[in-house]
Write an enzyme that holds these catalytic residues in place. Structure first.
Site, PDB file in Angstrom:
ATOM      1  N   TRP A   1     -79.049 -33.546  64.234  1.00 17.52           N
ATOM      2  CA  TRP A   1     -78.425 -33.028  63.019  1.00 17.52           C
ATOM      3  C   TRP A   1     -78.663 -33.949  61.818  1.00 17.52           C
ATOM      4  O   TRP A   1     -78.128 -33.703  60.746  1.00 17.52           O
ATOM      5  CB  TRP A   1     -76.918 -32.854  63.237  1.00 17.52           C
ATOM      6  CG  TRP A   1     -76.601 -31.929  64.367  1.00 17.52           C
ATOM      7  CD1 TRP A   1     -76.445 -30.571  64.301  1.00 17.52           C
ATOM      8  CD2 TRP A   1     -76.400 -32.288  65.746  1.00 17.52           C
ATOM      9  NE1 TRP A   1     -76.164 -30.072  65.540  1.00 17.52           N
ATOM     10  CE2 TRP A   1     -76.128 -31.087  66.456  1.00 17.52           C
ATOM     11  CE3 TRP A   1     -76.429 -33.482  66.449  1.00 17.52           C
ATOM     12  CZ2 TRP A   1     -75.890 -31.062  67.828  1.00 17.52           C
ATOM     13  CZ3 TRP A   1     -76.188 -33.471  67.823  1.00 17.52           C
ATOM     14  CH2 TRP A   1     -75.919 -32.274  68.496  1.00 17.52           C
ATOM     15  N   ASP A   2     -79.441 -35.017  61.979  1.00 18.93           N
ATOM     16  CA  ASP A   2     -79.660 -36.024  60.935  1.00 18.93           C
ATOM     17  C   ASP A   2     -78.346 -36.695  60.559  1.00 18.93           C
ATOM     18  O   ASP A   2     -78.101 -37.000  59.400  1.00 18.93           O
ATOM     19  CB  ASP A   2     -80.321 -35.396  59.701  1.00 18.93           C
ATOM     20  CG  ASP A   2     -80.949 -36.439  58.784  1.00 18.93           C
ATOM     21  OD1 ASP A   2     -81.054 -37.610  59.203  1.00 18.93           O
ATOM     22  OD2 ASP A   2     -81.315 -36.093  57.649  1.00 18.93           O
ATOM     23  N   TYR A   3     -77.512 -36.951  61.553  1.00 21.14           N
ATOM     24  CA  TYR A   3     -76.250 -37.645  61.339  1.00 21.14           C
ATOM     25  C   TYR A   3     -76.439 -39.165  61.460  1.00 21.14           C
ATOM     26  O   TYR A   3     -75.695 -39.847  62.176  1.00 21.14           O
ATOM     27  CB  TYR A   3     -75.206 -37.181  62.358  1.00 21.14           C
ATOM     28  CG  TYR A   3     -74.591 -35.821  62.088  1.00 21.14           C
ATOM     29  CD1 TYR A   3     -74.575 -35.267  60.814  1.00 21.14           C
ATOM     30  CD2 TYR A   3     -73.996 -35.093  63.125  1.00 21.14           C
ATOM     31  CE1 TYR A   3     -74.002 -34.021  60.581  1.00 21.14           C
ATOM     32  CE2 TYR A   3     -73.405 -33.853  62.903  1.00 21.14           C
ATOM     33  CZ  TYR A   3     -73.411 -33.324  61.631  1.00 21.14           C
ATOM     34  OH  TYR A   3     -72.829 -32.102  61.396  1.00 21.14           O
TER      35      TYR A   3
END
Length: 805
Positions: A471-473
């Site tokens: 999630w590109d967290y």
């Protein structure tokens, strides 16, 4: 022949009725058509029924039917009951799109029907009276828009600690690090400027940096200057460094490395080193350094991937440091394409006579440059160690090529002098949104906080905050060191880490063990991407307040009117959303909180005298979908940041996929679909771990629907970047909203007690210091323009109380 006066008067009376009928007709058609689609998707029936009702009302208006007013009143009353039932909570912003347009239609219908020829005097009176009451209610609603809504207040007794209002070893007079002190608390131990006199602040001086503000890849001004004594050290996005007199705002010296790169252009600050105050350097080494220059030096990492050392007093390059005063950071990194695919975006963090450097890596495909983290000797520029995951002991030897596409550290590390540990907030090994082929190293260290021995780079502990992150967290902000109590009431040397998910994790910085409760929670698994393998659980921090991550629902979709709210509800129903950690797939899915945050790089501030932590956030949902390599050929490919990627595909060459389509979940007016506020400031009591207050932050004065500035100071609460700065006097300074203001909030209540209009927006954290020359306290902000705003500048502005100290 001239028109008969009676005919003209009749036409003038007829036109408003025809116009009202047309408005009702268009309203009815729009709501009925959209409502039919929403109903077939399992959504609310209201819009279809309301659309049919307005179509019937249009016919009644055209026919001047005696039941027009009554039917209009019934439609509005039914809408009120629906709104009270449908709204997720009975707040101003929740009810506004549900009731304002129906109230306008009611008012116009009542006034129109009052002029019907067959209307009795009594009927005319109640219709005109009803219209007037509705008008007054609408006027009150408009006035209320200029007051804050959606805040939270849980007041608790808060006592200040007078000892924290004085500089100390933990909080010296200098602003020497990104977060002021080594712990990163961004706490200024000063009390000259108070909630009572902050309203008297005025501009003390303004400096223009001369940064480039036109052309390609000009970047964003995210700089918080350092302050050493009476000198400030500022940098522009392209690393033009200026020493500025802290009392007059005049330049002492400048250094321009002529650095350029293609994307992600920023300089968040510089590092400072004083050989005479380095307690970790042995006396013999200090005595051996006899050069007249650079006993005190400024370190700057540039966007073209070089590390410079400058004499703090003259700006001259330091002889003996690297080659001609700089170190090239690109060798052994892999395919950097100059600095297009790799360069540092944080600050050289000084750890005694070493400085640690991470870097931003373009996260498009496997085989990107390395995410290696390196420490360099600040005196001669030699590499002291390189933490390179995948190598034996995760350490690279001098001259070795680094492992490609490993988890990187693009934000600011933190150095713990007492434990001699450096804490690294990591991102992912590229690519971001598909992890079907990730190796064990990427899985172990991605989206984690990693503690290394500052002298050797050896791993001491690692704590992952998102498992198998697709999630590109990335962990986005500087870890902050502050002692807190655990569940047993024991004081623990802690590390506080904010995240893009809105969760706040508290760890024992000695071991990495969680201090506050964290629960491994099952998360959705289907539908997922081809060849993907998701983590069955994710760690959720339940022992601390969660900021801005309340799950979305259809009725939480917003708009400034029923029409764009209906559009947002359809978009929601047309997307896969199963809460946080909804799996990425080829089907459109909603990411909330999004890769923008939650919290982002600006970090937090802690009022050390009151044990209050201040956190700003943004609330921007994204609608995304993975795109196969074949499908990606149909789209424009873009590596732009938000909002430049709207309608394009961001390349992600991973497995069967060629990219990811990313759009902000917003209405055709450009208004975000989640209910306001879109950004807040929150205060958390670190004694009780409870939320004390939360206030919407920012107005729509300098933005608005379709990107048109409204000029209206409505405090909707706008997405925020940058970070806050707390003072011992009980103030919180902040500038990173979408409007052009520097604000001061009361630390105990969140009430805005002062604001100053800036020439352009700002996303940097404010600097607060006291000049050793004059004893005067200053508040300084670097204002170069809000992110993606067309209004750019090159201002460094200082505020102070009038007169002497």
């Amino acid at each position: 022949m001239a028109d008969h006066p009676g005919a003209r008067a009749s036409t003038l009376r007829t036109l408003p009725r025809l116009l009202l009928a047309l408005i009702l007709l268009l309203t009815g058609l729009t709501l009925a058509a959209g409502g039919t689609r929403l109903m077939t998707m399992g959504g609310s029936w209201y819009y279809l029924l309301a659309g049919l009702a307005y179509l019937l009302l249009a016919v009644l208006v055209l026919r001047r039917h005696r039941l027009t007013a009554w039917f209009s009143l019934v439609v509005f009353t039914a809408t009120v009951f629906w709104a009270l039932f449908d709204a997720p909570r009975l707040g101003y912003w929740e009810l506004l799109p549900r009731l304002v347009v129906p109230a306008l239609l009611l008012m116009m219908t009542l006034w129109s029907s009052a002029s019907y020829p067959a209307s009795a005097p009594r009927a005319r009176r109640w219709r005109n009276g009803g219209a007037l009451i509705t008008f007054a209610a609408l006027l009150a609603t408009l006035v209320a828009a200029f007051f804050p809504h959606g805040g939270i207040s849980n007041p608790v007794p808060i006592a200040g600690n007078p000892a924290a209002a004085k500089p100390s070893a933990a909080n010296p007079d200098n602003w020497e690090f990104f977060g002021r002190n080594g712990a990163g608390t961004r706490f200024a131990p000063y009390d000259q400027i108070t909630p009572d006199n902050v309203g008297q602040l005025e501009v003390a001086w303004t400096y223009r940096t001369g940064r480039r503000i036109s052309g390609d890849a000009i970047g964003v001004d995210e700089n918080t200057p350092l302050q050493i004594g009476s000198t400030l050290y500022s940098c522009t996005p392209e690393n033009l460094v200026t020493a500025i007199d802290g009392d007059t705002g005049t330049a002492i010296w400048k250094f321009d490395p002529k650095a350029r790169t293609a994307e992600h252009v920023t300089c968040r600050g510089v590092g400072y080193y004083d050989i005479d105050k380095d307690s970790r350097l042995d006396p013999a080494s200090k005595a051996a350094y006899t050069a007249p220059l650079c006993r005190q030096r400024i370190l700057v990492s540039s966007v073209d991937a070089r590390l410079f050392a400058l004499d703090a007093h003259s700006g001259s390059l330091c002889p003996g440091f690297g080659t001609d005063g700089f170190v090239d950071l690109k060798p052994h990194m892999g395919p950097t394409e100059g600095s297009k695919r790799y360069h540092p975006t944080s600050i050289p963090v000084v750890m005694g006579h070493l400085a640690v450097i991470g870097g931003w890596v373009r996260d498009i495909m496997d085989g990107e440059p390395s995410g290696v983290v390196r420490a360099f000797n600040v005196i001669d520029g030699s590499q002291a160690w390189a933490w390179d995951v995948g190598k034996p002991d995760d350490l690279a030897q001098p001259g070795q090529d680094f492992e490609l596409a490993t988890p990187n550290v693009w934000t600011i590390p933190t150095y713990d002098h007492a434990l001699n540990l450096v804490y690294l907030p990591t991102g992912n090994g590229p690519p971001d949104y598909w992890g079907g082929e990730r190796n064990a190293v990427k899985e172990k260290f991605g989206s984690s906080v990693v503690a290394l021995d500052a002298s050797t780079g050896q791993l001491r502990w690692s704590q992952q905050l998102v498992h198998h992150d697709v999630w590109d967290y990335d962990v986005p902000s500087q870890p902050v060191l502050f002692d807190v109590t655990n569940a047993q009431g024991q004081k623990v040397p802690a590390l506080i880490q904010t995240t893009k998910t809105g969760h706040i994790f508290v760890m024992d910085r000695r071991t990495g063990a969680f201090v506050t409760e964290v629960v491994e929670t099952p998360v959705p698994q289907t539908p997922h991407a081809q060849g993907e393998r998701l983590s069955p659980t994710q760690p959720l921090s339940v022992g601390m307040p969660v900021i801005g991550a309340e799950p979305l629902t259809e009725n939480a979709m917003w708009g400034v009117s029923p029409f764009d709210q209906l559009y947002c509800r359809i978009q929601f129903r047309d997307s896969n959303y199963q809460g946080m950690f909804t799996p990425p797939s080829e089907q459109p899915y909603i990411e909330w909180p999004s890769l923008l945050g939650g919290m982002n790089w600006g970090g937090i501030s802690i009022d050390e005298s009151r044990n209050l932590m201040f956190v700003n956030d943004m609330r921007m949902a994204l609608r995304m979908s993975l795109v196969t390599r074949e499908e990606a050929k149909k789209y424009k490919i873009s590596t732009d940041e938000v909002p430049g990627f709207m309608g394009t595909v961001r390349p992600q060459l991973a497995g069967p996929y060629g990219g990811v389509k990313i759009d902000i979940l917003q209405s055709p007016l450009g208004v975000p679909c989640p209910t306001p506020p879109f950004g807040t400031m929150s205060a958390i009591d670190l004694n009780t771990k409870q939320l004390v207050w939360q206030v919407p932050l920012g107005t729509v004065r300098d933005t608005g629907p379709l990107g048109i500035k409204t000029g209206l100071p409505m405090p909707v609460g706008m997405p925020t970047l940058g970070g806050p700065t707390a003072t011992a006097s009980g103030l919180v300074f902040f500038a990173g909203s979408q409007d052009y203001y520097l604000r001061a909030l009361d630390a105990t209540s969140g009430k805005e007690v002062w604001k100053a209009r800036l020439p352009v927006g700002a996303v940097a954290a404010p600097l607060v210091y006291v000049s050793p020359k004059t004893g005067k306290q200053y508040v300084v902000i670097s204002a170069g323009g809000a992110s993606h705003s067309p209004d750019l500048g090159d201002y460094v502005i200082a505020y102070a109380l009038p007169g002497g100290r």
